[in-house]
Scaffold this motif. Structure first.
Motif, PDB file in Angstrom:
ATOM      1  N   ASP A  32       0.862  -1.178   0.000  1.00  0.00           N
ATOM      2  CA  ASP A  32       0.000   0.000   0.000  1.00  0.00           C
ATOM      3  C   ASP A  32       0.910   1.243   0.000  1.00  0.00           C
ATOM      4  OD1 ASP A  32      -2.349   1.638   0.517  1.00  0.00           O
ATOM      5  OD2 ASP A  32      -1.652   1.758   2.599  1.00  0.00           O
ATOM      6  N   ASP A  34      -0.333   5.099   0.723  1.00  0.00           N
ATOM      7  CA  ASP A  34      -0.666   6.144   1.689  1.00  0.00           C
ATOM      8  C   ASP A  34      -0.658   5.612   3.111  1.00  0.00           C
ATOM      9  OD1 ASP A  34      -0.907   8.210  -0.101  1.00  0.00           O
ATOM     10  OD2 ASP A  34      -3.014   7.769  -0.526  1.00  0.00           O
ATOM     11  N   ASN A  35       0.138   6.242   3.938  1.00  0.00           N
ATOM     12  CA  ASN A  35       0.268   5.890   5.355  1.00  0.00           C
ATOM     13  C   ASN A  35       0.930   4.530   5.584  1.00  0.00           C
ATOM     14  OD1 ASN A  35      -0.140   7.741   7.344  1.00  0.00           O
ATOM     15  ND2 ASN A  35      -2.366   7.711   7.114  1.00  0.00           N
ATOM     16  N   THR A  36       1.464   3.949   4.509  1.00  0.00           N
ATOM     17  CA  THR A  36       2.258   2.723   4.645  1.00  0.00           C
ATOM     18  C   THR A  36       3.690   3.034   4.239  1.00  0.00           C
ATOM     19  OG1 THR A  36       0.396   1.226   4.301  1.00  0.00           O
ATOM     20  CG2 THR A  36       2.578   0.380   3.736  1.00  0.00           C
ATOM     21  N   ASP A 116      -2.077  -0.366   5.931  1.00  0.00           N
ATOM     22  CA  ASP A 116      -2.458   0.211   7.219  1.00  0.00           C
ATOM     23  C   ASP A 116      -3.964   0.202   7.474  1.00  0.00           C
ATOM     24  OD1 ASP A 116      -2.566   2.322   5.125  1.00  0.00           O
ATOM     25  OD2 ASP A 116      -3.340   3.513   6.791  1.00  0.00           O
ATOM     26  N   GLN A 117      -4.768  -0.251   6.509  1.00  0.00           N
ATOM     27  CA  GLN A 117      -6.215  -0.166   6.733  1.00  0.00           C
ATOM     28  C   GLN A 117      -6.896  -1.533   6.750  1.00  0.00           C
ATOM     29  OE1 GLN A 117      -8.783   2.902   5.190  1.00  0.00           O
ATOM     30  NE2 GLN A 117      -7.046   3.780   4.106  1.00  0.00           N
ATOM     31  N   ASP A 121      -7.038  -2.844   2.962  1.00  0.00           N
ATOM     32  CA  ASP A 121      -5.887  -3.733   2.782  1.00  0.00           C
ATOM     33  C   ASP A 121      -6.117  -5.130   3.370  1.00  0.00           C
ATOM     34  OD1 ASP A 121      -4.283  -1.564   1.651  1.00  0.00           O
ATOM     35  OD2 ASP A 121      -4.265  -0.765   3.679  1.00  0.00           O
TER      36      ASP A 121
END
Ligand code: MG
Length: 174
Positions: A32, A34-36, A116-117, A121
């Motif tokens: 992933d 974003d934010n990963t 992260d989700q 994910d």
């Protein structure tokens, strides 16, 4: 319920080790963005993440970015960091992950989804039959309303799961 949970928890991507991946028996990492790998508003990789990506490539893993964003947005980023990508993946639908696995030349069990989700994910990985590693988001979301909403639902789910798993070895508090 188990559709929402990962195979492994780690705090951040640089906490994922070659040993973790060997233990899972995987050879391709479906990443992933974003934010990963980065935050939403700072699209550049930190030195730590750059080093981690290089380390994984040296160790022989195939790396591929799997993003729900459109190719126009994913391509420049992927190009900059020199990785192939699967854009418009429509996570949590399983097709993007399966397509990315195919592109990486690996079968489902030889891949791991790192993200992260839970509701994109992890759910997507489980629906695709692919092992997964859940990270804590690099930065809390404050802008995208839908993600903020999902985080609110994720929290109690994760807390109850954590309480149950606290004594288990693989929980990523290291
Ligand atoms: Mg993300």
């Amino acid at each position: 319920m188990s559709l929402f949970f990962p195979t492994l928890y780690r705090r951040c991507i640089t906490d994922v080790t070659v040993e973790d991946l060997h233990r899972l028996g995987v050879k391709a990492l479906l990443l992933d963005v974003d934010n990963t790998l980065t935050t939403h508003d700072a699209p550049d990789l930190t030195d730590g993440v750059k080093t981690w990506l290089a380390e994984m490539q040296t160790a022989g893993f195939s790396l591929i970015i799997v993003s729900n964003n459109r190719a126009e947005r994913v391509a420049p980023f992927a190009e900059k960091i020199g990785l192939p990508y699967y854009a418009h993946a429509r996570k949590p639908l399983p097709f993007g992950f399966r397509g990315a696995a195919q592109r990486a030349g690996a079968n489902r069990k030889q891949c791991v989804v790192i993200g992260d989700q839970i509701f994109t994910d992890m759910l997507g990985a489980n629906l695709a039959g692919i092992p997964s590693i859940l990270l804590e988001p690099i930065q809390p979301e404050t802008q995208q309303k839908f993600i903020v909403f999902k985080r609110k639902i994720e929290k109690p789910l994760l807390n109850s799961r954590r309480q149950r798993r606290r004594k288990e070895q693989d929980y990523g508090e290291r």
